[in-house]
Design an enzyme around this catalytic site. Structure first.
Site, PDB file in Angstrom:
ATOM      1  N   HIS A 136      17.122  66.587 -49.792  1.00 20.36           N
ATOM      2  CA  HIS A 136      16.286  67.677 -50.297  1.00 20.36           C
ATOM      3  C   HIS A 136      16.626  68.095 -51.733  1.00 20.36           C
ATOM      4  O   HIS A 136      16.724  69.289 -52.035  1.00 20.36           O
ATOM      5  CB  HIS A 136      16.361  68.893 -49.366  1.00 20.36           C
ATOM      6  CG  HIS A 136      15.806  68.648 -47.992  1.00 20.36           C
ATOM      7  ND1 HIS A 136      14.704  67.853 -47.752  1.00 20.36           N
ATOM      8  CD2 HIS A 136      16.207  69.101 -46.750  1.00 20.36           C
ATOM      9  CE1 HIS A 136      14.437  67.837 -46.444  1.00 20.36           C
ATOM     10  NE2 HIS A 136      15.345  68.560 -45.816  1.00 20.36           N
ATOM     11  N   HIS A 210       9.160  73.147 -46.182  1.00 21.13           N
ATOM     12  CA  HIS A 210      10.088  72.944 -45.079  1.00 21.13           C
ATOM     13  C   HIS A 210      10.049  74.098 -44.068  1.00 21.13           C
ATOM     14  O   HIS A 210      11.088  74.493 -43.516  1.00 21.13           O
ATOM     15  CB  HIS A 210      11.499  72.764 -45.650  1.00 21.13           C
ATOM     16  CG  HIS A 210      12.444  72.041 -44.751  1.00 21.13           C
ATOM     17  ND1 HIS A 210      12.913  72.588 -43.582  1.00 21.13           N
ATOM     18  CD2 HIS A 210      13.006  70.810 -44.833  1.00 21.13           C
ATOM     19  CE1 HIS A 210      13.733  71.721 -43.000  1.00 21.13           C
ATOM     20  NE2 HIS A 210      13.799  70.643 -43.739  1.00 21.13           N
ATOM     21  N   GLU A 348       6.840  68.286 -42.072  1.00 24.86           N
ATOM     22  CA  GLU A 348       6.978  68.192 -43.521  1.00 24.86           C
ATOM     23  C   GLU A 348       6.143  67.028 -44.029  1.00 24.86           C
ATOM     24  O   GLU A 348       6.492  65.865 -43.812  1.00 24.86           O
ATOM     25  CB  GLU A 348       8.451  67.974 -43.883  1.00 24.86           C
ATOM     26  CG  GLU A 348       9.375  69.043 -43.368  1.00 24.86           C
ATOM     27  CD  GLU A 348      10.808  68.531 -43.213  1.00 24.86           C
ATOM     28  OE1 GLU A 348      11.385  68.037 -44.185  1.00 24.86           O
ATOM     29  OE2 GLU A 348      11.336  68.609 -42.087  1.00 24.86           O
TER      30      GLU A 348
HETATM   31  C1  BGC Z   1      15.781  66.603 -42.236  1.00 23.89           C
HETATM   32  C2  BGC Z   1      16.810  66.996 -41.222  1.00 23.89           C
HETATM   33  C3  BGC Z   1      17.571  68.166 -41.743  1.00 23.89           C
HETATM   34  C4  BGC Z   1      16.606  69.281 -41.973  1.00 23.89           C
HETATM   35  C5  BGC Z   1      17.257  70.523 -42.514  1.00 23.89           C
HETATM   36  C6  BGC Z   1      14.854  67.774 -42.392  1.00 23.89           C
HETATM   37  O1  BGC Z   1      13.871  67.467 -43.328  1.00 23.89           O
HETATM   38  O2  BGC Z   1      15.093  65.439 -41.884  1.00 23.89           O
HETATM   39  O3  BGC Z   1      17.684  65.914 -40.960  1.00 23.89           O
HETATM   40  O4  BGC Z   1      18.561  68.574 -40.866  1.00 23.89           O
HETATM   41  O5  BGC Z   1      15.611  68.864 -42.863  1.00 23.89           O
HETATM   42  O6  BGC Z   1      18.054  70.238 -43.568  1.00 23.89           O
END
Ligand code: BGC
Length: 383
Positions: A136, A210, A348
Site C-alpha cells: 500500500h 480501502h 478494493e
Molecule cells: C491486503 C491485506 C492486508 C490489508 C490491510 C489488503 O489490501 O491484501 O493482506 O492485510 O489490505 O493492510
C-alpha cells in the site's frame, strides 16, 4: 357504471402525483455538505471531516487525512440507517491505524514483491513494510498524508475533491505525481470515487479505496453470513508471501468461485492452499468485462439479516476481496466497537498486485503526458 371507475382512476392519479412531488416540497430536503473539525495530528495539524448528505438522508463522511472514507450511513430493508464502514471517531485513531481503514491506498495499492521494480532499466527500491514486501505505497503512503480538500458546491450532488502532490522519490517511487480524487454522493445512494493522476517522469501507479464494510453496521458482528457475488471467472493466486505467482487461474470448482452469490463463510475454512496462505480470502479477482472501457459490475454483497445490498462498479481490471483475516479485536473504532476477527470485508478495485513485476498483467506504468483515471461506484440498496 363507468363514471365511479374513472373517478377512482382520477383519484389514484392525483395520489400518485402527490406522492411523486412530495419530496420536493420538504423544506430541508436537498444535498448538503458540512465541514467539521476532526481532531489534530500529533504535530498539531488540524484535520477536517466533510459530511455529504443526499436527498434521502444518506450520509458519507470523508476526511482530508489519507482521503479516507470515515463513515457511510445507508438504510436497511426497513429504512433504518446504519454506518456500514469500519473506522475511528477522530483523526487520532487514523494516525495510529495499521489496517488502512477507509483510506486511499497509494502510490501502489497492495503488494510489490520485495519492494523492487525496474522501469526503463532503472531499479527502484521501496520501503518493506509487510514481511518481505512493500504494501500500500510504503511506510508513509497516501493513507498517512494530509490532502488538500475542497467542497464542490457547484456539483449537482454533494461532492468533495482531494488533491495531493507526491514528490519525485516519495517512498522510493519516481516522478512528481499530482493526484486528484473526488467523492460524490448521488441521490441513487451511490458513492462514486473518481481518481486522476499525472506524472513528470515514467512511474507506476495503482490507487484504490480501502474501506472495510459490514452491511449490518460497523462493529455489529462478523461478515461470514454476508452473501457475496464477484463477477470474475478468474483470479490471481499468490505465493506464500501473498505475491501473485503470475498465473491467471479459473475459479471453477474452487472456493474462489463467487459467480453464484455465496455466503463469505461457506467455504472460507476449507483446506485450500490459497485460503491457508492468506488465512481466508485476500486475493485479486480478474473482473469480467463485456466492454473494454467504462464501468462494469464487479461485485455485489448482500446481508440477509438487514437486507442491505452493496453493488460495486468499476473501470479497473481487478478487485481485491479481503475478508478481514488480520482483524483481531485490538483495533477499537467508532462508538467503542472492537473490530474482531472478520468483522469487515474490503472490495478494493485495482490493477493486479505486483503488476510492475509481471509483464503479462495489465500495465500500471504512467508516463508524462498521460492521465491515470479510475472510477469506482459503491451503490447501496435494500431488499
Ligand atoms: C491486503 C491485506 C492486508 C490489508 C490491510 C489488503 O489490501 O491484501 O493482506 O492485510 O489490505 O493492510
Amino acid at each position: 357504471m363507468g363514471f365511479p371507475i374513472r373517478t377512482a382512476f382520477t383519484l389514484l392519479a392525483a395520489v400518485a402525483a402527490v406522492t411523486i412531488t412530495t419530496p420536493r416540497l420538504r423544506a430541508d430536503a436537498g444535498p448538503k455538505i458540512k465541514k467539521l473539525p476532526f481532531g489534530k495530528l500529533a504535530d498539531g495539524t488540524p484535520i477536517q471531516l466533510y459530511v455529504l448528505t443526499n436527498k434521502n438522508g444518506v450520509q458519507a463522511a470523508i476526511t482530508n487525512f489519507g482521503a479516507r472514507l470515515v463513515s457511510l450511513k445507508v438504510p436497511d430493508k426497513n429504512g433504518k440507517l446504519a454506518d456500514v464502514i469500519l473506522g475511528y471517531s477522530s483523526v487520532e485513531g487514523y494516525e495510529k491505524d495499521t489496517a488502512y481503514f477507509g483510506a486511499i491506498a497509494g502510490r501502489y495499492a497492495n503488494r510489490i514483491a520485495k519492494g523492487r521494480f525496474t522501469l526503463d532499466g532503472v531499479t527502484y527500491k521501496l520501503p518493506i513494510n509487510n514481511g518481505v514486501n512493500s504494501l500500500h505505497g510504503g511506510t508513509k503512503g497516501f493513507d498517512k498524508l494530509v490532502w488538500q480538500a475542497r467542497e464542490l458546491t457547484k456539483s449537482a450532488n454533494p461532492a468533495v475533491e482531494l488533491t495531493l502532490t507526491s514528490p519525485n522519490g516519495d517512498q522510493g517511487y519516481p516522478g512528481t505525481l499530482h493526484v486528484r480524487v473526488i467523492y460524490t454522493l448521488t441521490d441513487q445512494n451511490a458513492l462514486r470515487i473518481q481518481y486522476w493522476a499525472t506524472t513528470d517522469k515514467p512511474t507506476v501507479i495503482n490507487l484504490t479505496n480501502h474501506a472495510y464494510f459490514n452491511l449490518d453496521g460497523q462493529g455489529n458482528g462478523d461478515i461470514l453470513d454476508t452473501v457475496l457475488m464477484i463477477n470474475a471467472d478468474e483470479y490471481t493466486p499468490t505465493d506464500k508471501t501473498q505475491i501473485p505467482t503470475g498465473e491467471i487461474v479459473s475459479v471453477k470448482g474452487t472456493p474462489f468461485d463467487f459467480l453464484k452469490p455465496t455466503p463469505i463463510g461457506a467455504r472460507i475454512n476449507e483446506n485450500n492452499p490459497q485460503l491457508k496462505i492468506a488465512g481466508g480470502y485476500d486475493h485479486n479477482w480478474v473482473v469480467n468485462r463485456d466492454h473494454k472501457t467504462g464501468l462494469v459490475l464487479a461485485a455485489r454483497a448482500y446481508s440477509p439479516k438487514t437486507g442491505r445490498v452493496l453493488t460495486v462498479y468499476t473501470t479497473e481490471p481487478g478487485i481485491q476481496f479481503y475478508s478481514g483475516n488480520f482483524l483481531d479485536g485490538t483495533l477499537v473504532g467508532k462508538g467503542g466497537k472492537a473490530y474482531k476477527y472478520r468483522y469487515g470485508f474490503t472490495l478494493e478495485t485495482q490493477h493486479y498486485p505486483d503488476s510492475p513485476n509481471h509483464p503479462n498483467f495489465p500495465s500500471t506504468v504512467l508516463k508524462p503526458g498521460q492521465v491515470y483515471r479510475q472510477t469506482t461506484v459503491f451503490k447501496f440498496s435494500a431488499r
